[in-house]
Design an enzyme around this catalytic site. Structure first.
Site, mmCIF file in Angstrom:
data_model
loop_
_atom_site.group_PDB
_atom_site.id
_atom_site.type_symbol
_atom_site.label_atom_id
_atom_site.label_comp_id
_atom_site.label_asym_id
_atom_site.label_seq_id
_atom_site.Cartn_x
_atom_site.Cartn_y
_atom_site.Cartn_z
ATOM 1 N N ASN A 9 0.865 -1.185 0.000
ATOM 2 C CA ASN A 9 0.000 0.000 0.000
ATOM 3 C C ASN A 9 0.900 1.234 0.000
ATOM 4 O OD1 ASN A 9 -1.816 2.053 0.553
ATOM 5 N ND2 ASN A 9 -2.205 1.405 2.676
ATOM 6 N N TRP A 10 0.936 1.917 -1.147
ATOM 7 C CA TRP A 10 1.823 3.085 -1.252
ATOM 8 C C TRP A 10 1.220 4.322 -0.575
ATOM 9 C CZ3 TRP A 10 4.562 3.462 -6.724
ATOM 10 C CH2 TRP A 10 5.493 2.419 -6.825
ATOM 11 N N LYS A 11 -0.044 4.242 -0.192
ATOM 12 C CA LYS A 11 -0.729 5.396 0.426
ATOM 13 C C LYS A 11 -0.554 6.633 -0.448
ATOM 14 C CE LYS A 11 0.313 3.309 4.849
ATOM 15 N NZ LYS A 11 0.318 3.455 6.283
ATOM 16 N N HIS A 93 -9.237 0.875 5.270
ATOM 17 C CA HIS A 93 -7.942 1.053 5.944
ATOM 18 C C HIS A 93 -8.143 1.978 7.146
ATOM 19 C CE1 HIS A 93 -3.816 2.296 6.693
ATOM 20 N NE2 HIS A 93 -3.432 1.223 6.012
ATOM 21 N N GLU A 95 -6.528 4.363 8.203
ATOM 22 C CA GLU A 95 -6.337 5.799 7.925
ATOM 23 C C GLU A 95 -7.595 6.396 7.300
ATOM 24 O OE1 GLU A 95 -2.647 5.324 5.815
ATOM 25 O OE2 GLU A 95 -1.697 4.782 7.709
ATOM 26 N N GLU A 163 -4.789 -5.376 10.764
ATOM 27 C CA GLU A 163 -3.779 -4.345 10.966
ATOM 28 C C GLU A 163 -4.042 -3.601 12.275
ATOM 29 O OE1 GLU A 163 -1.997 -3.087 6.946
ATOM 30 O OE2 GLU A 163 -3.751 -1.851 7.285
ATOM 31 N N GLY A 169 3.005 1.854 10.740
ATOM 32 C CA GLY A 169 3.982 2.929 10.577
ATOM 33 C C GLY A 169 4.714 3.313 11.855
ATOM 34 N N SER A 209 4.019 -2.519 10.252
ATOM 35 C CA SER A 209 5.467 -2.525 10.458
ATOM 36 C C SER A 209 6.147 -3.825 10.039
ATOM 37 C CB SER A 209 5.798 -2.170 11.916
ATOM 38 O OG SER A 209 5.349 -0.845 12.202
ATOM 39 N N GLY A 230 2.957 -1.264 4.219
ATOM 40 C CA GLY A 230 2.935 0.151 3.860
ATOM 41 C C GLY A 230 4.331 0.617 3.473
ATOM 42 N N GLY A 231 5.019 1.247 4.418
ATOM 43 C CA GLY A 231 6.320 1.873 4.164
ATOM 44 C C GLY A 231 7.307 0.997 3.406
HETATM 45 C C1 PEP Z 1 -0.458 -0.075 6.209
HETATM 46 O O1 PEP Z 1 -0.626 1.127 6.171
HETATM 47 O O2 PEP Z 1 -1.302 -0.821 5.723
HETATM 48 C C2 PEP Z 1 0.746 -0.579 6.850
HETATM 49 C C3 PEP Z 1 0.756 -1.824 7.242
HETATM 50 O O3 PEP Z 1 1.789 0.308 7.028
HETATM 51 P P1 PEP Z 1 3.280 -0.024 7.572
HETATM 52 O O4 PEP Z 1 3.725 -1.292 6.898
HETATM 53 O O5 PEP Z 1 4.107 1.153 7.135
HETATM 54 O O6 PEP Z 1 3.180 -0.167 9.041
#
Ligand code: PEP
Length: 249
Positions: A9-11, A93, A95, A163, A169, A209, A230-231
């Site tokens: 997920n590049w957000k 999600h 967010e 999640e 993050g 993470s 994500g990241g």
């Molecule tokens: C996400 O936003 O779905 C996520 C899991 O982010 P991260 O891997 O950066 O914690």
């Protein structure tokens, strides 16, 4: 037997230059035996889908509107995602639940819209830190599952991403026992609601993470069918490392 999945997920990250990471990922990733999905911002979806053509990389949106079309400025429909080459869409999600006040009902309506365009919905659920501390994690997860998933879920139509909000993050990751407890609970809830066959065919991803350094131990946990990342999905080297760990799991 569920096929494993590594989803990125590049957000709200990435302009044209970021697509070079996709070329690198494709070049370094052969036949992994796992599903690989990347969900870029809507502005990059079409170009990423074209770059992925002929390769074992699927693309997805990060959200869709529940309506087919109409006066919804700034929104994207499931049909538009499909037209841009998407096969999947992330829905609910945390967010979006936080920034846009998305409710379980809305997530369920979006899931129906995704299914109407033959998109696989990657529905996200997860407890906040306060809920974890209060000992209500499984109640929260149960409520989110009941409210966010419409009737008729099957393996091809649905992926569930667990999640924990406090792990997204932050670099914090639940213990392997905590992940196992929630994933086993999600599995039994899916079986109770959708039946043995469908409930067992729906993949459950862990997200929060995930990095190349912790991926292997997470992928060894019961009922973890992959990760939503994500990241670490923004860099081909990191996402590639997670994919390698998943193919070895
Ligand atoms: C996400 O936003 O779905 C996520 C899991 O982010 P991260 O891997 O950066 O914690």
């Amino acid at each position: 037997m569920r096929r494993k999945m590594a989803a990125g997920n590049w957000k709200m990250n990435g302009t044209s230059a970021q697509l070079a990471e996709v070329d690198t990922l494709i070049a370094q990733t052969g036949d992994t035996g796992v599903d690989i999905l990347l969900c870029p911002p809507a502005t990059l979806l079409s170009r990423m889908s074209m770059a992925a053509e002929g390769h074992a990389l699927q693309t997805g949106g990060q959200d869709c509107h529940p309506a087919e079309k109409g006066a919804h400025t700034g929104d994207v429909s499931a049909e538009m995602l499909r037209d841009a080459g998407a096969t999947h869409v992330i829905l609910g999600h945390s967010e979006r639940r936080t920034d846009h006040g998305e409710t379980d009902d809305l997530v369920a309506a979006k899931t129906v819209a995704a299914w109407s365009e033959n998109l696989t919905a990657v529905v996200c659920i997860g407890e906040s830190e306060a809920e974890r501390d209060a000992g209500t994690t499984l109640d929260v997860i149960g409520t989110q599952l009941a409210g966010s998933l419409p009737n008729g879920a099957t393996g091809p139509r649905l992926v569930v991403a667990y999640e924990p909000v406090w792990a997204i993050g932050t670099g914090k990751v639940p213990t392997l026992e905590q992940i196992a407890e929630v994933h086993d609970f999600i599995r039994s809830t899916l079986i109770a609601r959708f039946g043995e066959t469908a409930g067992n065919s729906i993949r459950i991803l862990y997200g929060g993470s995930v990095k190349p350094s912790n991926a292997a131990e997470i992928f060894a946990v019961s009922n973890v069918d992959g990760a939503l990342v994500g990241g670490a999905s923004l860099k081909a080297a990191d996402f590639g490392g997670i994919i390698t760990a998943l193919s070895a799991a």
